[in-house]
Design an enzyme around this catalytic site. Sequence first.
Site, PDB file in Angstrom:
ATOM      1  N   CYS A   4       0.847  -1.205   0.000  1.00  0.00           N
ATOM      2  CA  CYS A   4       0.000   0.000   0.000  1.00  0.00           C
ATOM      3  C   CYS A   4       0.879   1.251   0.000  1.00  0.00           C
ATOM      4  O   CYS A   4       1.739   1.427   0.870  1.00  0.00           O
ATOM      5  CB  CYS A   4      -0.907  -0.029   1.218  1.00  0.00           C
ATOM      6  SG  CYS A   4      -1.766   1.518   1.497  1.00  0.00           S
ATOM      7  N   ASP A  30       0.014  16.715  -0.851  1.00  0.00           N
ATOM      8  CA  ASP A  30      -0.390  15.943  -2.032  1.00  0.00           C
ATOM      9  C   ASP A  30       0.569  16.246  -3.183  1.00  0.00           C
ATOM     10  O   ASP A  30       0.958  17.390  -3.417  1.00  0.00           O
ATOM     11  CB  ASP A  30      -1.829  16.314  -2.431  1.00  0.00           C
ATOM     12  CG  ASP A  30      -2.439  15.291  -3.370  1.00  0.00           C
ATOM     13  OD1 ASP A  30      -3.390  14.597  -2.964  1.00  0.00           O
ATOM     14  OD2 ASP A  30      -1.962  15.181  -4.532  1.00  0.00           O
ATOM     15  N   ASN A  86     -12.561  10.611  -0.254  1.00  0.00           N
ATOM     16  CA  ASN A  86     -13.201   9.863  -1.338  1.00  0.00           C
ATOM     17  C   ASN A  86     -13.289   8.401  -0.935  1.00  0.00           C
ATOM     18  O   ASN A  86     -12.352   7.832  -0.382  1.00  0.00           O
ATOM     19  CB  ASN A  86     -12.386  10.007  -2.628  1.00  0.00           C
ATOM     20  CG  ASN A  86     -12.435  11.413  -3.180  1.00  0.00           C
ATOM     21  OD1 ASN A  86     -13.489  12.058  -3.145  1.00  0.00           O
ATOM     22  ND2 ASN A  86     -11.312  11.916  -3.667  1.00  0.00           N
ATOM     23  N   HIS A  99      -7.757   8.311   3.707  1.00  0.00           N
ATOM     24  CA  HIS A  99      -7.072   9.598   3.785  1.00  0.00           C
ATOM     25  C   HIS A  99      -8.080  10.721   3.723  1.00  0.00           C
ATOM     26  O   HIS A  99      -9.114  10.605   3.080  1.00  0.00           O
ATOM     27  CB  HIS A  99      -6.020   9.762   2.670  1.00  0.00           C
ATOM     28  CG  HIS A  99      -6.532   9.490   1.282  1.00  0.00           C
ATOM     29  ND1 HIS A  99      -6.716   8.217   0.797  1.00  0.00           N
ATOM     30  CD2 HIS A  99      -6.905  10.335   0.280  1.00  0.00           C
ATOM     31  CE1 HIS A  99      -7.172   8.289  -0.453  1.00  0.00           C
ATOM     32  NE2 HIS A  99      -7.297   9.566  -0.783  1.00  0.00           N
ATOM     33  N   HIS A 101      -8.370  14.605   2.633  1.00  0.00           N
ATOM     34  CA  HIS A 101      -7.763  15.735   1.926  1.00  0.00           C
ATOM     35  C   HIS A 101      -8.113  17.003   2.711  1.00  0.00           C
ATOM     36  O   HIS A 101      -9.285  17.224   3.030  1.00  0.00           O
ATOM     37  CB  HIS A 101      -8.362  15.907   0.523  1.00  0.00           C
ATOM     38  CG  HIS A 101      -8.142  14.760  -0.413  1.00  0.00           C
ATOM     39  ND1 HIS A 101      -7.208  14.795  -1.422  1.00  0.00           N
ATOM     40  CD2 HIS A 101      -8.765  13.553  -0.532  1.00  0.00           C
ATOM     41  CE1 HIS A 101      -7.262  13.670  -2.120  1.00  0.00           C
ATOM     42  NE2 HIS A 101      -8.193  12.898  -1.608  1.00  0.00           N
TER      43      HIS A 101
HETATM   44  P1  AMP Z   1      -7.927   9.917  -3.862  1.00  0.00           P
HETATM   45  O1  AMP Z   1      -8.124  10.164  -5.325  1.00  0.00           O
HETATM   46  O2  AMP Z   1      -8.956  10.543  -2.976  1.00  0.00           O
HETATM   47  O3  AMP Z   1      -7.714   8.437  -3.571  1.00  0.00           O
HETATM   48  O4  AMP Z   1      -6.601  10.680  -3.477  1.00  0.00           O
HETATM   49  C1  AMP Z   1      -5.330  10.170  -3.652  1.00  0.00           C
HETATM   50  C2  AMP Z   1      -4.412  11.353  -3.657  1.00  0.00           C
HETATM   51  O5  AMP Z   1      -3.093  10.880  -3.449  1.00  0.00           O
HETATM   52  C3  AMP Z   1      -4.390  12.141  -4.978  1.00  0.00           C
HETATM   53  O6  AMP Z   1      -4.782  13.487  -4.723  1.00  0.00           O
HETATM   54  C4  AMP Z   1      -2.930  12.040  -5.434  1.00  0.00           C
HETATM   55  O7  AMP Z   1      -2.449  13.209  -6.040  1.00  0.00           O
HETATM   56  C5  AMP Z   1      -2.210  11.729  -4.137  1.00  0.00           C
HETATM   57  N1  AMP Z   1      -0.968  11.002  -4.275  1.00  0.00           N
HETATM   58  C6  AMP Z   1      -0.728   9.898  -5.016  1.00  0.00           C
HETATM   59  N2  AMP Z   1       0.549   9.492  -4.859  1.00  0.00           N
HETATM   60  C7  AMP Z   1       1.125  10.362  -3.994  1.00  0.00           C
HETATM   61  C8  AMP Z   1       2.432  10.482  -3.423  1.00  0.00           C
HETATM   62  N3  AMP Z   1       3.415   9.625  -3.710  1.00  0.00           N
HETATM   63  N4  AMP Z   1       2.663  11.521  -2.583  1.00  0.00           N
HETATM   64  C9  AMP Z   1       1.689  12.394  -2.279  1.00  0.00           C
HETATM   65  N5  AMP Z   1       0.444  12.323  -2.758  1.00  0.00           N
HETATM   66  C10 AMP Z   1       0.155  11.325  -3.609  1.00  0.00           C
HETATM   67 ZN    ZN Z   2      -2.229   1.250   3.711  1.00  0.00          ZN
END
Ligand code: AMP
Ligand code: ZN
Length: 113
Positions: A4, A30, A86, A99, A101
């Site tokens: 993960c 993010d 989400n 998570h 946001h």
């Molecule tokens: P969600 O679409 O709600 O699942 O949000 C996932 C978020 O994780 C998105 O806004 C991505 O830009 C962010 N994300 C993905 N990989 C990384 C990473 N390595 N570091 C920081 N944020 C990330």
């Molecule tokens: Zn996890």
Amino acid sequence: MSDCLFCKIAAGEIPSTCVYEDEDVFAFRDINPQAPVHVLVVPKIHIGSVSEINSENAAAASRCLEVIGGIAEKEGLENGYRVISNCGPDAGQTVHHLHFHILGGVKMGEKIV
Ligand code: AMP
Ligand code: ZN
């Protein structure tokens, strides 16, 4: 969970820009910000999404909510901010580790929500 992304970020195995950390919670910027301030707050234990919060892991999820106010204050979001989690495909969840946001630093539209 071994495969993960956010478990690995919270464990420091994958680099991120940390803005807050304690025993239970990790918060980082993010990688693809949707607002001037865009921070993700995650529990250190693996919970797949809001749908997987239960009596066993609710304390870890709740710890994320507890620290959001302090992070927002430190980020200068005194004018307000939005908190989004989400959950599942229709919401566009792409990382299957709970998570929250934190989005702020701009006047947001009135839709969603
Ligand atoms: P969600 O679409 O709600 O699942 O949000 C996932 C978020 O994780 C998105 O806004 C991505 O830009 C962010 N994300 C993905 N990989 C990384 C990473 N390595 N570091 C920081 N944020 C990330
Ligand atoms: Zn996890």
